[in-house]
Design a protein around this motif. Structure first.
Motif, PDB file in Angstrom:
ATOM      1  N   PRO A  72       0.837  -1.204   0.000  1.00  0.00           N
ATOM      2  CA  PRO A  72       0.000   0.000   0.000  1.00  0.00           C
ATOM      3  C   PRO A  72       0.873   1.256   0.000  1.00  0.00           C
ATOM      4  O   PRO A  72       1.988   1.254   0.522  1.00  0.00           O
ATOM      5  CB  PRO A  72      -0.781  -0.100   1.320  1.00  0.00           C
ATOM      6  N   VAL A  73       0.351   2.325  -0.599  1.00  0.00           N
ATOM      7  CA  VAL A  73       1.072   3.588  -0.699  1.00  0.00           C
ATOM      8  C   VAL A  73       0.357   4.617   0.167  1.00  0.00           C
ATOM      9  O   VAL A  73      -0.817   4.913  -0.047  1.00  0.00           O
ATOM     10  CB  VAL A  73       1.119   4.085  -2.169  1.00  0.00           C
ATOM     11  N   ARG A  74       1.076   5.145   1.170  1.00  0.00           N
ATOM     12  CA  ARG A  74       0.523   6.193   2.030  1.00  0.00           C
ATOM     13  C   ARG A  74       0.782   7.541   1.365  1.00  0.00           C
ATOM     14  O   ARG A  74       1.923   7.862   1.023  1.00  0.00           O
ATOM     15  CB  ARG A  74       1.150   6.164   3.409  1.00  0.00           C
ATOM     16  N   VAL A  75      -0.291   8.307   1.177  1.00  0.00           N
ATOM     17  CA  VAL A  75      -0.201   9.605   0.513  1.00  0.00           C
ATOM     18  C   VAL A  75      -0.546  10.686   1.539  1.00  0.00           C
ATOM     19  O   VAL A  75      -1.666  10.735   2.036  1.00  0.00           O
ATOM     20  CB  VAL A  75      -1.184   9.686  -0.686  1.00  0.00           C
ATOM     21  N   GLU A  76       0.428  11.513   1.873  1.00  0.00           N
ATOM     22  CA  GLU A  76       0.195  12.592   2.835  1.00  0.00           C
ATOM     23  C   GLU A  76      -0.287  13.863   2.136  1.00  0.00           C
ATOM     24  O   GLU A  76      -0.982  14.667   2.730  1.00  0.00           O
ATOM     25  CB  GLU A  76       1.458  12.880   3.638  1.00  0.00           C
ATOM     26  N   ALA A  77       0.087  14.042   0.878  1.00  0.00           N
ATOM     27  CA  ALA A  77      -0.290  15.248   0.136  1.00  0.00           C
ATOM     28  C   ALA A  77      -1.516  14.958  -0.725  1.00  0.00           C
ATOM     29  O   ALA A  77      -1.410  14.699  -1.911  1.00  0.00           O
ATOM     30  CB  ALA A  77       0.874  15.728  -0.712  1.00  0.00           C
ATOM     31  N   VAL A  78      -2.672  14.970  -0.090  1.00  0.00           N
ATOM     32  CA  VAL A  78      -3.932  14.780  -0.805  1.00  0.00           C
ATOM     33  C   VAL A  78      -4.706  16.091  -0.719  1.00  0.00           C
ATOM     34  O   VAL A  78      -4.707  16.761   0.311  1.00  0.00           O
ATOM     35  CB  VAL A  78      -4.746  13.593  -0.228  1.00  0.00           C
ATOM     36  N   THR A  79      -5.344  16.466  -1.823  1.00  0.00           N
ATOM     37  CA  THR A  79      -6.131  17.691  -1.871  1.00  0.00           C
ATOM     38  C   THR A  79      -7.594  17.325  -2.029  1.00  0.00           C
ATOM     39  O   THR A  79      -7.949  16.594  -2.960  1.00  0.00           O
ATOM     40  CB  THR A  79      -5.689  18.571  -3.059  1.00  0.00           C
ATOM     41  N   VAL A  80      -8.421  17.814  -1.109  1.00  0.00           N
ATOM     42  CA  VAL A  80      -9.861  17.605  -1.189  1.00  0.00           C
ATOM     43  C   VAL A  80     -10.518  18.978  -1.211  1.00  0.00           C
ATOM     44  O   VAL A  80     -10.352  19.760  -0.278  1.00  0.00           O
ATOM     45  CB  VAL A  80     -10.394  16.768   0.000  1.00  0.00           C
ATOM     46  N   ASP A  81     -11.233  19.279  -2.286  1.00  0.00           N
ATOM     47  CA  ASP A  81     -11.968  20.537  -2.414  1.00  0.00           C
ATOM     48  C   ASP A  81     -13.370  20.297  -1.870  1.00  0.00           C
ATOM     49  O   ASP A  81     -14.179  19.613  -2.498  1.00  0.00           O
ATOM     50  CB  ASP A  81     -12.015  20.985  -3.865  1.00  0.00           C
ATOM     51  N   THR A  82     -13.650  20.852  -0.714  1.00  0.00           N
ATOM     52  CA  THR A  82     -14.923  20.623  -0.046  1.00  0.00           C
ATOM     53  C   THR A  82     -16.101  21.130  -0.876  1.00  0.00           C
ATOM     54  O   THR A  82     -17.151  20.499  -0.905  1.00  0.00           O
ATOM     55  CB  THR A  82     -14.915  21.291   1.340  1.00  0.00           C
ATOM     56  N   ALA A  83     -15.928  22.228  -1.564  1.00  0.00           N
ATOM     57  CA  ALA A  83     -17.026  22.820  -2.336  1.00  0.00           C
ATOM     58  C   ALA A  83     -17.405  21.962  -3.545  1.00  0.00           C
ATOM     59  O   ALA A  83     -18.586  21.742  -3.804  1.00  0.00           O
ATOM     60  CB  ALA A  83     -16.655  24.225  -2.789  1.00  0.00           C
ATOM     61  N   THR A  84     -16.410  21.463  -4.264  1.00  0.00           N
ATOM     62  CA  THR A  84     -16.687  20.705  -5.493  1.00  0.00           C
ATOM     63  C   THR A  84     -16.614  19.195  -5.293  1.00  0.00           C
ATOM     64  O   THR A  84     -16.934  18.446  -6.199  1.00  0.00           O
ATOM     65  CB  THR A  84     -15.688  21.074  -6.598  1.00  0.00           C
ATOM     66  N   LYS A  85     -16.137  18.758  -4.122  1.00  0.00           N
ATOM     67  CA  LYS A  85     -15.899  17.338  -3.808  1.00  0.00           C
ATOM     68  C   LYS A  85     -14.801  16.752  -4.697  1.00  0.00           C
ATOM     69  O   LYS A  85     -14.716  15.554  -4.882  1.00  0.00           O
ATOM     70  CB  LYS A  85     -17.178  16.490  -3.918  1.00  0.00           C
ATOM     71  N   GLY A  86     -13.951  17.621  -5.233  1.00  0.00           N
ATOM     72  CA  GLY A  86     -12.829  17.159  -6.033  1.00  0.00           C
ATOM     73  C   GLY A  86     -11.727  16.623  -5.141  1.00  0.00           C
ATOM     74  O   GLY A  86     -11.519  17.098  -4.023  1.00  0.00           O
ATOM     75  N   VAL A  87     -11.043  15.606  -5.616  1.00  0.00           N
ATOM     76  CA  VAL A  87      -9.925  15.024  -4.876  1.00  0.00           C
ATOM     77  C   VAL A  87      -8.770  14.775  -5.840  1.00  0.00           C
ATOM     78  O   VAL A  87      -8.990  14.408  -6.995  1.00  0.00           O
ATOM     79  CB  VAL A  87     -10.338  13.723  -4.133  1.00  0.00           C
ATOM     80  N   ALA A  88      -7.555  15.034  -5.369  1.00  0.00           N
ATOM     81  CA  ALA A  88      -6.364  14.810  -6.189  1.00  0.00           C
ATOM     82  C   ALA A  88      -5.231  14.370  -5.275  1.00  0.00           C
ATOM     83  O   ALA A  88      -5.134  14.811  -4.132  1.00  0.00           O
ATOM     84  CB  ALA A  88      -5.985  16.077  -6.938  1.00  0.00           C
ATOM     85  N   PHE A  89      -4.404  13.475  -5.807  1.00  0.00           N
ATOM     86  CA  PHE A  89      -3.198  13.091  -5.075  1.00  0.00           C
ATOM     87  C   PHE A  89      -2.145  12.627  -6.062  1.00  0.00           C
ATOM     88  O   PHE A  89      -2.441  12.259  -7.195  1.00  0.00           O
ATOM     89  CB  PHE A  89      -3.481  12.009  -4.017  1.00  0.00           C
ATOM     90  N   ALA A  90      -0.896  12.677  -5.599  1.00  0.00           N
ATOM     91  CA  ALA A  90       0.240  12.193  -6.382  1.00  0.00           C
ATOM     92  C   ALA A  90       1.205  11.527  -5.416  1.00  0.00           C
ATOM     93  O   ALA A  90       1.339  11.957  -4.266  1.00  0.00           O
ATOM     94  CB  ALA A  90       0.920  13.341  -7.115  1.00  0.00           C
ATOM     95  N   ALA A  91       1.845  10.459  -5.872  1.00  0.00           N
ATOM     96  CA  ALA A  91       2.790   9.731  -5.020  1.00  0.00           C
ATOM     97  C   ALA A  91       3.706   8.881  -5.880  1.00  0.00           C
ATOM     98  O   ALA A  91       3.513   8.753  -7.091  1.00  0.00           O
ATOM     99  CB  ALA A  91       2.028   8.848  -4.038  1.00  0.00           C
ATOM    100  N   GLU A  92       4.712   8.297  -5.232  1.00  0.00           N
ATOM    101  CA  GLU A  92       5.596   7.308  -5.850  1.00  0.00           C
ATOM    102  C   GLU A  92       5.118   5.942  -5.416  1.00  0.00           C
ATOM    103  O   GLU A  92       4.870   5.706  -4.231  1.00  0.00           O
ATOM    104  CB  GLU A  92       7.014   7.459  -5.333  1.00  0.00           C
ATOM    105  N   ALA A  93       4.983   5.017  -6.364  1.00  0.00           N
ATOM    106  CA  ALA A  93       4.571   3.646  -6.058  1.00  0.00           C
ATOM    107  C   ALA A  93       5.463   2.687  -6.832  1.00  0.00           C
ATOM    108  O   ALA A  93       5.474   2.728  -8.064  1.00  0.00           O
ATOM    109  CB  ALA A  93       3.115   3.436  -6.432  1.00  0.00           C
ATOM    110  N   ASP A  94       6.218   1.880  -6.133  1.00  0.00           N
ATOM    111  CA  ASP A  94       7.141   0.924  -6.754  1.00  0.00           C
ATOM    112  C   ASP A  94       8.087   1.607  -7.744  1.00  0.00           C
ATOM    113  O   ASP A  94       8.372   1.081  -8.820  1.00  0.00           O
ATOM    114  CB  ASP A  94       6.371  -0.210  -7.446  1.00  0.00           C
ATOM    115  N   GLY A  95       8.549   2.802  -7.371  1.00  0.00           N
ATOM    116  CA  GLY A  95       9.505   3.526  -8.211  1.00  0.00           C
ATOM    117  C   GLY A  95       8.905   4.285  -9.376  1.00  0.00           C
ATOM    118  O   GLY A  95       9.625   4.818 -10.202  1.00  0.00           O
ATOM    119  N   HIS A  96       7.561   4.338  -9.460  1.00  0.00           N
ATOM    120  CA  HIS A  96       6.895   5.041 -10.558  1.00  0.00           C
ATOM    121  C   HIS A  96       5.920   6.059  -9.982  1.00  0.00           C
ATOM    122  O   HIS A  96       5.270   5.798  -8.970  1.00  0.00           O
ATOM    123  CB  HIS A  96       6.110   4.067 -11.440  1.00  0.00           C
ATOM    124  N   PRO A  97       5.784   7.207 -10.662  1.00  0.00           N
ATOM    125  CA  PRO A  97       4.804   8.186 -10.176  1.00  0.00           C
ATOM    126  C   PRO A  97       3.370   7.736 -10.499  1.00  0.00           C
ATOM    127  O   PRO A  97       3.127   7.108 -11.535  1.00  0.00           O
ATOM    128  CB  PRO A  97       5.159   9.465 -10.946  1.00  0.00           C
TER     129      PRO A  97
END
Length: 145
Positions: A72-97
């Motif tokens: 599993p990949v733990r993502v600390e930098a997640v963005t949740v837009d409360t108004a639009t319910k948009g969610v975005a995240f980026a991370a490294e997983a097994d050496g790949h973005p």
């Protein structure tokens, strides 16, 4: 009756001062853990995914799991837009973005996941029970659900 306070003598104004102000209520989703997962599939299915979103007044965090990942990949930098319910995240997983952009709903998380093989549409249903369907219990141990 001196010294005794009743609702009639206490007064509506004094009582309403003790109640929370409705204008001060939170308009965002409540704190807690929200789990979204792909439908029950074979353990070797490469499209099987699970996202665990933890909402907190101190910040949001996310765990991304996929059948194709070693862990599993733990993502600390997640963005949740409360108004639009948009969610975005980026991370490294097994050496790949990996990158995800999408929308949260009460019953699902939908969007586009980009990994080393390109962009993929993703639709994960919200999991309301901590265990899978009876048909999913026969999956291999450790398979992402």
């Amino acid at each position: 009756m001196s010294g005794r306070i009743t609702l009639g003598t206490f007064g509506f104004d004094a009582l309403s001062a003790l109640l929370p102000d409705p204008a001060g209520a939170r308009t965002s989703w409540a704190s807690g853990t929200y789990i979204y997962a792909s439908p029950c599939a074979m353990a070797e299915d490469a499209t099987e995914r699970r996202v665990t979103l933890r909402r907190s007044p101190l910040g949001d965090s996310l765990v991304y799991e996929a059948a194709t990942l070693s862990a599993p990949v733990r993502v600390e930098a997640v963005t949740v837009d409360t108004a639009t319910k948009g969610v975005a995240f980026a991370a490294e997983a097994d050496g790949h973005p990996i990158r995800f952009t999408g929308t949260l709903a009460v019953d699902a998380l939908a969007g586009v996941l980009e990994d080393e093989s390109g962009p993929h549409p993703v639709h994960l249903a919200r999991v309301l029970r901590p265990h899978g369907d009876a048909t999913c219990r026969a999956e291999a141990p450790g398979a992402a659900r």
